[in-house]
Motif scaffolding. Sequence first.
Motif, PDB file in Angstrom:
ATOM      1  N   LEU A 117       1.157  -1.535   0.375  1.00  0.00           N
ATOM      2  CA  LEU A 117       0.099  -0.213  -0.058  1.00  0.00           C
ATOM      3  C   LEU A 117       0.677   1.269   0.250  1.00  0.00           C
ATOM      4  CD1 LEU A 117      -2.729  -0.402   2.507  1.00  0.00           C
ATOM      5  CD2 LEU A 117      -2.544  -0.841  -0.008  1.00  0.00           C
ATOM      6  N   THR A 118       2.081   1.193   0.735  1.00  0.00           N
ATOM      7  CA  THR A 118       3.429   2.711   0.468  1.00  0.00           C
ATOM      8  C   THR A 118       3.926   1.891  -0.419  1.00  0.00           C
ATOM      9  OG1 THR A 118       4.602   1.196   2.039  1.00  0.00           O
ATOM     10  CG2 THR A 118       2.755   2.936   3.251  1.00  0.00           C
ATOM     11  N   GLY A 119       4.185   1.346  -1.020  1.00  0.00           N
ATOM     12  CA  GLY A 119       5.140   0.725  -1.730  1.00  0.00           C
ATOM     13  C   GLY A 119       4.579   1.236  -3.085  1.00  0.00           C
ATOM     14  N   PRO A 152      -2.138   7.749  -3.572  1.00  0.00           N
ATOM     15  CA  PRO A 152      -3.460   7.865  -4.673  1.00  0.00           C
ATOM     16  C   PRO A 152      -4.557   6.430  -4.348  1.00  0.00           C
ATOM     17  CG  PRO A 152      -2.260   8.108  -5.642  1.00  0.00           C
ATOM     18  CD  PRO A 152      -1.036   8.290  -4.442  1.00  0.00           C
ATOM     19  N   VAL A 153      -4.718   6.892  -4.193  1.00  0.00           N
ATOM     20  CA  VAL A 153      -6.316   4.915  -4.697  1.00  0.00           C
ATOM     21  C   VAL A 153      -7.255   5.873  -5.262  1.00  0.00           C
ATOM     22  CG1 VAL A 153      -7.470   3.426  -3.318  1.00  0.00           C
ATOM     23  CG2 VAL A 153      -5.781   4.591  -1.832  1.00  0.00           C
ATOM     24  N   SER A 154      -7.698   5.125  -6.657  1.00  0.00           N
ATOM     25  CA  SER A 154      -8.549   5.223  -7.225  1.00  0.00           C
ATOM     26  C   SER A 154      -9.606   4.126  -7.246  1.00  0.00           C
ATOM     27  CB  SER A 154      -8.252   5.320  -9.021  1.00  0.00           C
ATOM     28  OG  SER A 154      -7.842   6.646  -8.575  1.00  0.00           O
ATOM     29  N   CYS A 155     -10.809   3.682  -7.537  1.00  0.00           N
ATOM     30  CA  CYS A 155     -12.111   3.222  -7.521  1.00  0.00           C
ATOM     31  C   CYS A 155     -12.161   2.940  -8.999  1.00  0.00           C
ATOM     32  CB  CYS A 155     -12.772   3.640  -6.127  1.00  0.00           C
ATOM     33  SG  CYS A 155     -14.518   2.004  -6.985  1.00  0.00           S
ATOM     34  N   ILE A 156     -12.398   1.606  -9.695  1.00  0.00           N
ATOM     35  CA  ILE A 156     -12.309   1.870 -10.938  1.00  0.00           C
ATOM     36  C   ILE A 156     -13.017   0.369 -11.107  1.00  0.00           C
ATOM     37  CG2 ILE A 156     -12.295   0.911 -13.482  1.00  0.00           C
ATOM     38  CD1 ILE A 156      -9.425   2.942 -13.156  1.00  0.00           C
ATOM     39  N   THR A 157     -14.846   0.925 -10.532  1.00  0.00           N
ATOM     40  CA  THR A 157     -16.007  -0.469 -10.712  1.00  0.00           C
ATOM     41  C   THR A 157     -15.157  -1.373 -11.856  1.00  0.00           C
ATOM     42  OG1 THR A 157     -17.402   0.132 -11.908  1.00  0.00           O
ATOM     43  CG2 THR A 157     -17.160   0.686  -9.419  1.00  0.00           C
ATOM     44  N   ASN A 158     -15.824  -2.938 -11.447  1.00  0.00           N
ATOM     45  CA  ASN A 158     -16.475  -4.317 -12.540  1.00  0.00           C
ATOM     46  C   ASN A 158     -17.272  -3.456 -13.743  1.00  0.00           C
ATOM     47  OD1 ASN A 158     -14.308  -5.827 -11.988  1.00  0.00           O
ATOM     48  ND2 ASN A 158     -15.114  -6.041 -10.294  1.00  0.00           N
ATOM     49  N   GLY A 159     -16.956  -3.927 -14.326  1.00  0.00           N
ATOM     50  CA  GLY A 159     -18.069  -3.797 -15.197  1.00  0.00           C
ATOM     51  C   GLY A 159     -18.578  -4.329 -16.866  1.00  0.00           C
ATOM     52  N   HIS A 186       0.509   3.396  -6.911  1.00  0.00           N
ATOM     53  CA  HIS A 186      -0.633   4.007  -6.903  1.00  0.00           C
ATOM     54  C   HIS A 186      -2.077   2.250  -6.998  1.00  0.00           C
ATOM     55  CE1 HIS A 186      -4.160   7.191  -9.473  1.00  0.00           C
ATOM     56  NE2 HIS A 186      -4.579   6.105  -9.228  1.00  0.00           N
ATOM     57  N   LEU A 187      -2.938   3.504  -5.965  1.00  0.00           N
ATOM     58  CA  LEU A 187      -4.338   1.754  -5.956  1.00  0.00           C
ATOM     59  C   LEU A 187      -5.013   1.933  -6.478  1.00  0.00           C
ATOM     60  CD1 LEU A 187      -2.544   1.666  -2.346  1.00  0.00           C
ATOM     61  CD2 LEU A 187      -2.186   0.268  -3.534  1.00  0.00           C
ATOM     62  N   LEU A 188      -5.421   0.618  -6.736  1.00  0.00           N
ATOM     63  CA  LEU A 188      -6.829   0.334  -7.828  1.00  0.00           C
ATOM     64  C   LEU A 188      -7.581  -0.138  -6.916  1.00  0.00           C
ATOM     65  CD1 LEU A 188      -7.280   1.831 -10.416  1.00  0.00           C
ATOM     66  CD2 LEU A 188      -7.316   0.379 -11.918  1.00  0.00           C
ATOM     67  N   VAL A 189      -8.612   0.240  -6.886  1.00  0.00           N
ATOM     68  CA  VAL A 189      -9.413  -0.967  -6.256  1.00  0.00           C
ATOM     69  C   VAL A 189     -11.212  -1.091  -6.353  1.00  0.00           C
ATOM     70  CG1 VAL A 189      -8.759  -0.712  -4.558  1.00  0.00           C
ATOM     71  CG2 VAL A 189     -10.259   0.694  -4.502  1.00  0.00           C
ATOM     72  N   THR A 190     -11.831  -2.177  -6.304  1.00  0.00           N
ATOM     73  CA  THR A 190     -13.307  -2.217  -7.372  1.00  0.00           C
ATOM     74  C   THR A 190     -14.440  -1.973  -6.424  1.00  0.00           C
ATOM     75  OG1 THR A 190     -13.366  -4.438  -6.839  1.00  0.00           O
ATOM     76  CG2 THR A 190     -11.855  -3.997  -8.885  1.00  0.00           C
ATOM     77  N   SER A 191     -14.856  -1.023  -5.641  1.00  0.00           N
ATOM     78  CA  SER A 191     -15.222  -0.572  -4.324  1.00  0.00           C
ATOM     79  C   SER A 191     -15.422   0.589  -3.553  1.00  0.00           C
ATOM     80  CB  SER A 191     -16.081  -1.643  -3.684  1.00  0.00           C
ATOM     81  OG  SER A 191     -15.198  -1.804  -2.449  1.00  0.00           O
ATOM     82  N   TYR A 192     -15.970   1.322  -3.934  1.00  0.00           N
ATOM     83  CA  TYR A 192     -15.835   2.702  -2.947  1.00  0.00           C
ATOM     84  C   TYR A 192     -15.420   2.709  -1.258  1.00  0.00           C
ATOM     85  CZ  TYR A 192     -17.989   3.741  -7.059  1.00  0.00           C
ATOM     86  OH  TYR A 192     -18.334   3.937  -8.618  1.00  0.00           O
ATOM     87  N   ALA A 193     -15.913   1.116  -0.997  1.00  0.00           N
ATOM     88  CA  ALA A 193     -16.081   1.314   0.824  1.00  0.00           C
ATOM     89  C   ALA A 193     -13.930   0.679   0.774  1.00  0.00           C
ATOM     90  CB  ALA A 193     -16.921   0.018   0.619  1.00  0.00           C
ATOM     91  N   THR A 194     -13.919   0.038  -0.651  1.00  0.00           N
ATOM     92  CA  THR A 194     -12.509  -0.207  -0.246  1.00  0.00           C
ATOM     93  C   THR A 194     -11.412   1.054  -0.531  1.00  0.00           C
ATOM     94  OG1 THR A 194     -12.947  -2.496  -0.735  1.00  0.00           O
ATOM     95  CG2 THR A 194     -10.973  -2.198  -0.997  1.00  0.00           C
ATOM     96  N   GLN A 195     -11.557   1.628  -1.371  1.00  0.00           N
ATOM     97  CA  GLN A 195     -10.969   3.188  -1.295  1.00  0.00           C
ATOM     98  C   GLN A 195     -10.491   3.740   0.070  1.00  0.00           C
ATOM     99  OE1 GLN A 195     -13.043   5.390  -3.737  1.00  0.00           O
ATOM    100  NE2 GLN A 195     -11.110   6.793  -5.167  1.00  0.00           N
ATOM    101  N   LYS A 196     -12.133   3.563   0.617  1.00  0.00           N
ATOM    102  CA  LYS A 196     -12.133   4.919   1.782  1.00  0.00           C
ATOM    103  C   LYS A 196     -11.559   4.470   2.093  1.00  0.00           C
ATOM    104  CE  LYS A 196     -15.395   6.681   4.843  1.00  0.00           C
ATOM    105  NZ  LYS A 196     -16.972   7.009   5.410  1.00  0.00           N
ATOM    106  N   HIS A 209      -1.564   7.209 -17.986  1.00  0.00           N
ATOM    107  CA  HIS A 209      -0.524   8.346 -19.185  1.00  0.00           C
ATOM    108  C   HIS A 209      -0.342   9.046 -17.285  1.00  0.00           C
ATOM    109  CE1 HIS A 209      -1.088   6.863 -22.861  1.00  0.00           C
ATOM    110  NE2 HIS A 209      -2.038   7.115 -22.123  1.00  0.00           N
ATOM    111  N   ARG A 210      -0.508   9.240 -16.303  1.00  0.00           N
ATOM    112  CA  ARG A 210      -0.414   9.690 -15.626  1.00  0.00           C
ATOM    113  C   ARG A 210       1.337   9.524 -14.637  1.00  0.00           C
ATOM    114  NH1 ARG A 210      -6.008  10.719 -14.403  1.00  0.00           N
ATOM    115  NH2 ARG A 210      -5.669  10.119 -12.855  1.00  0.00           N
ATOM    116  N   LEU A 211       0.816   8.055 -14.650  1.00  0.00           N
ATOM    117  CA  LEU A 211       2.230   7.507 -13.948  1.00  0.00           C
ATOM    118  C   LEU A 211       3.935   8.167 -14.485  1.00  0.00           C
ATOM    119  CD1 LEU A 211       0.902   3.696 -13.142  1.00  0.00           C
ATOM    120  CD2 LEU A 211       1.291   5.346 -11.776  1.00  0.00           C
TER     121      LEU A 211
END
Length: 427
Positions: A199-201, A223-230, A204-214, A425-427
């Motif tokens: 988490l610290t290394g 930075p932690v972003s939520c991109i759900t499944n689809g 950027h972290l990506l998760v699939t739910s807003y609760a996990t992001q929080k 693209h921002r990484l």
Amino acid sequence: MKKALIICYYWPPAGGPGVQRWLKFVKYLRDFEIEPVVYVPQNPHYPIQDESLLAEIPEGIEVIKQPIFEPYGLASVFSKKSTEQLSSGIIKAEEKQSVLQKLMLFVRGNLFIPDARKFWIKPSVHFLEQYLKNNPVDCIITTGPPHSLHLIGLRLKFKTGLPWLADFRDPWTQIGYQKKLKLTRASQKKHSELESKVLTGADHLLVTSYATQKFFEAQTPKPVSCITNGFDEENVPEINLDKSFSLSHIGSLLEDRNPKVLWEVLRELKAELPEFGSDLRINLAGKISASVVDSIKAEGLEENLKLHGYISHQEALQMQRSSQILVLIEIDSAETQLIIPGKLFEYLAARRPVLSIGPAESDVKKLLKDTNAGFYFEYAQKAQLKETLLTSYRAFKERGMPTVDADLKAYTRRHLTAELAAILHRL
């Protein structure tokens, strides 16, 4: 065009939900100026396979494979059935576990940290470090579970300095089955330490739910972003709705998610309404625990039950679109509040009403409310569940169940891949 190395375990011909997320991202990444290179095991132990998914790999994608040692092969010498269940995530209640099953859980939890794919870490780091010298990329992506793959990313980050994105399809220490692995205090501490390093290394972290992001945002400054499944906007032939009042659950339904309250309600409706029993059909597709089937039979619903076993992705899409109601069940626990099951998005794409039962606080509840795509109940809300099913059945008999009408563009795989590409693209 930017090049991304994607390190994943589940890849076609693997079946089930674990393969879908990154197979679909890879399908669309080129449209957003990202060229994916995929690194996967050469000889993985996939409990479920779906050969049809091989056709979805885009032409010309570089897929690198290296051998993996997995102890499941050795364990199956003692009990093939228990090994398959363990690797599939099927963990029986403790009082129903044999001595061998308890031993296997203890070994899995305490000797194989973070998981049984840990033996792939060292050879993968060695191979990829050499590979990247001759085949440069712009960033590294790891996706878990298995979370051991994040440790590959952690070490490559240290050795190469490349930007690294860690994608958590499910939580790590907060995942539901973690408590069942009979972890010692030392093992629990080791899991937490490894998770913290990831988490610290990662950049950027990506998760699939807003609760996990929080939850993750409270653990790390990264930075932690939520991109759900689809879901894919797939060309599925037009399918007629079932003539029966069909309730379909597609995917694994294990012991901890046995919705006894649903079977009770269906039994009561069957007893109270003359035609309900002849109209009702319960479709279960995927791995189904024997205890779930026993519960259904105990409520006198055996003649209404149809067990389909594992079905292909295309068959799943067809069943979703022909069913009157799609059923989504989650364990009633704090841990499952962090999860939005991937199947929910395909359910949304089918535009059939969703009936979900789960914990009090859940992103699923919010999502269903936002899309007006169905109904969410806590396990204690038996009366409300029964009333909704009765209303739905009456609609089915009088005018037919309605089609869900909602703007679902934000959950299409292409739209979600655009969000991912923007991060890369921002990484």
